[in-house]
Design a protein around this motif. Structure first.
Motif, PDB file in Angstrom:
ATOM      1  N   ARG A 137      60.961  79.771  -0.039  1.00 10.10           N
ATOM      2  CA  ARG A 137      60.153  78.648   0.449  1.00 10.10           C
ATOM      3  C   ARG A 137      60.942  77.775   1.431  1.00 10.10           C
ATOM      4  N   ALA A 148      56.948  86.452  -9.258  1.00  4.06           N
ATOM      5  CA  ALA A 148      55.732  85.727  -8.885  1.00  4.06           C
ATOM      6  C   ALA A 148      54.768  86.628  -8.126  1.00  4.06           C
ATOM      7  N   ALA A 149      53.559  86.765  -8.655  1.00  5.28           N
ATOM      8  CA  ALA A 149      52.564  87.642  -8.021  1.00  5.28           C
ATOM      9  C   ALA A 149      51.823  86.955  -6.893  1.00  5.28           C
ATOM     10  N   ASP A 150      51.741  85.633  -6.922  1.00  6.77           N
ATOM     11  CA  ASP A 150      51.005  84.894  -5.904  1.00  6.77           C
ATOM     12  C   ASP A 150      51.925  84.575  -4.733  1.00  6.77           C
ATOM     13  N   PRO A 151      51.535  84.952  -3.511  1.00  9.33           N
ATOM     14  CA  PRO A 151      52.408  84.706  -2.358  1.00  9.33           C
ATOM     15  C   PRO A 151      52.524  83.219  -2.063  1.00  9.33           C
ATOM     16  N   ILE A 152      53.732  82.777  -1.735  1.00  9.27           N
ATOM     17  CA  ILE A 152      53.883  81.398  -1.295  1.00  9.27           C
ATOM     18  C   ILE A 152      53.403  81.306   0.147  1.00  9.27           C
ATOM     19  N   GLN A 153      53.207  80.088   0.615  1.00  5.86           N
ATOM     20  CA  GLN A 153      52.665  79.878   1.954  1.00  5.86           C
ATOM     21  C   GLN A 153      53.553  80.531   3.007  1.00  5.86           C
ATOM     22  N   SER A 156      53.784  87.301   2.528  1.00  4.81           N
ATOM     23  CA  SER A 156      52.929  88.339   1.966  1.00  4.81           C
ATOM     24  C   SER A 156      53.611  88.884   0.721  1.00  4.81           C
ATOM     25  N   VAL A 157      52.845  89.542  -0.149  1.00  2.00           N
ATOM     26  CA  VAL A 157      53.401  90.037  -1.401  1.00  2.00           C
ATOM     27  C   VAL A 157      52.956  91.468  -1.647  1.00  2.00           C
ATOM     28  N   PHE A 268      57.777  91.777  -7.839  1.00  2.00           N
ATOM     29  CA  PHE A 268      57.008  91.753  -6.592  1.00  2.00           C
ATOM     30  C   PHE A 268      57.969  91.510  -5.428  1.00  2.00           C
ATOM     31  N   GLN A 270      58.181  89.651  -1.976  1.00  2.00           N
ATOM     32  CA  GLN A 270      57.596  88.646  -1.091  1.00  2.00           C
ATOM     33  C   GLN A 270      58.465  88.529   0.145  1.00  2.00           C
ATOM     34  N   LYS A 273      55.618  86.401   6.510  1.00  2.00           N
ATOM     35  CA  LYS A 273      54.461  87.054   7.127  1.00  2.00           C
ATOM     36  C   LYS A 273      54.579  86.945   8.650  1.00  2.00           C
TER      37      LYS A 273
END
Length: 295
Positions: A137, A148-153, A156-157, A268, A270, A273
């Motif tokens: 981040r 963490a499965a949810d991509p941070i801003q 991409s994941v 995952f 990450q 992007k």
């Protein structure tokens, strides 16, 4: 629209990497006054303070956003220079955060899959899979092996698979602490091997078995290989990656506390992007290695 000059972003990176305005000035071959003026101009453009004038200099919350932008721009420039075949193109190092168990079991195989023709270099930062996103981040790294499965801003994941662990101890340890066979009652007295104070694998398993928090004697061994050796030597019980404990279990040197029990940690990948040839190649290598090594 927010717009920083390339020269300003390079100066911003240099200040953070060198630690002071004076050191950045020496690296950039300009005066400290010029460095200060560039940073002040960026802060006027952003409308807020970007750097804490401490020693070493650190980024504010807003500066973290700019830091990530500056790192991404430098990566894109390096990729473009390499794609154009420019002589003397810089080999920008890919900074990646990886958890210790992945680093000690399968991640090096991913680096071996990187195509030699592209001359990619990497900087590995070891951090727990639960805490790696802070580095991603902040722009401190470009990609991460994370839980963490949810991509941070801005990232991409891709799911990599699961790292499976089995609770093990040496045969001598089992004879000493569980002479009548493994039981929850005897478990409370048996010493434990922990990776570090943020490690929750052993604590979670202990609570699942006993219904109580882990409070007994604990050794802290913050190295994947030495952790496994400590378990094999009988210092305590611990959860080991399947690939690491399988030979010992097969030979009888190690014994599973609860045969067949598996603790799985989904992993995952990450990454930023952005359209980066270097990051694409690294992503391909990581996912290929993970497909072979992880469940």
């Amino acid at each position: 629209m927010l717009s920083f000059q390339t020269e300003q972003l390079r100066t911003f990176l240099s200040v953070l990497e060198c630690g002071t305005f004076d050191a950045a000035a020496r690296q950039l071959h300009v005066t400290a006054s010029a460095v200060s003026q560039r940073i002040k101009a960026m802060e006027q453009t952003a409308g807020q303070i970007l750097l804490q004038r401490t020693t070493p200099t650190t980024a504010t919350a807003a500066g973290v956003v700019v830091h990530r932008l500056a790192r991404q721009l430098r990566q894109l420039e390096a990729d473009a220079a390499a794609d154009l075949g420019l002589e003397g193109a810089s080999h920008n190092t890919l900074a990646v955060v990886v958890n210790a168990d992945s680093l000690g079991t399968w991640f090096m195989e991913a680096l071996a899959l990187l195509p030699a023709a592209h001359h990619l270099t990497v900087e590995l930062v070891r951090e727990d899979e639960q805490h790696s996103l802070d580095l991603l981040r902040s722009g401190g790294v470009m990609a991460a092996v994370t839980a963490a499965a949810d991509p941070i801003q801005g990232c991409s994941v891709v799911p990599l698979g699961a790292m499976n662990y089995r609770p093990c101890a040496s045969a001598a340890f089992m004879d000493r602490w569980f002479p009548r066979g493994f039981s929850a009652e005897d478990f409370t007295a048996a010493p434990t091997v922990q990776f570090d104070r943020s490690d929750t694998l052993q604590s979670n398993f202990f609570t699942a078995v006993t219904g109580a928090p882990l409070v007994g004697a604990q050794h802290y061994i913050p190295d994947t290989l030495q952790f496994a050796q400590a378990v094999a030597m009988g210092l305590g019980w611990g959860l080991l990656p399947e690939s690491q404990c399988r030979p010992g279990v097969s030979s009888g040197q190690l014994v599973e506390l609860v045969p067949g029990h598996v603790s799985s940690i989904p992993l995952f990948w990450q990454r930023w992007k952005i359209q980066s040839t270097s990051l694409d190649l690294l992503t391909t290598a990581v996912t290929r290695a993970a497909a072979t090594a992880l469940a």
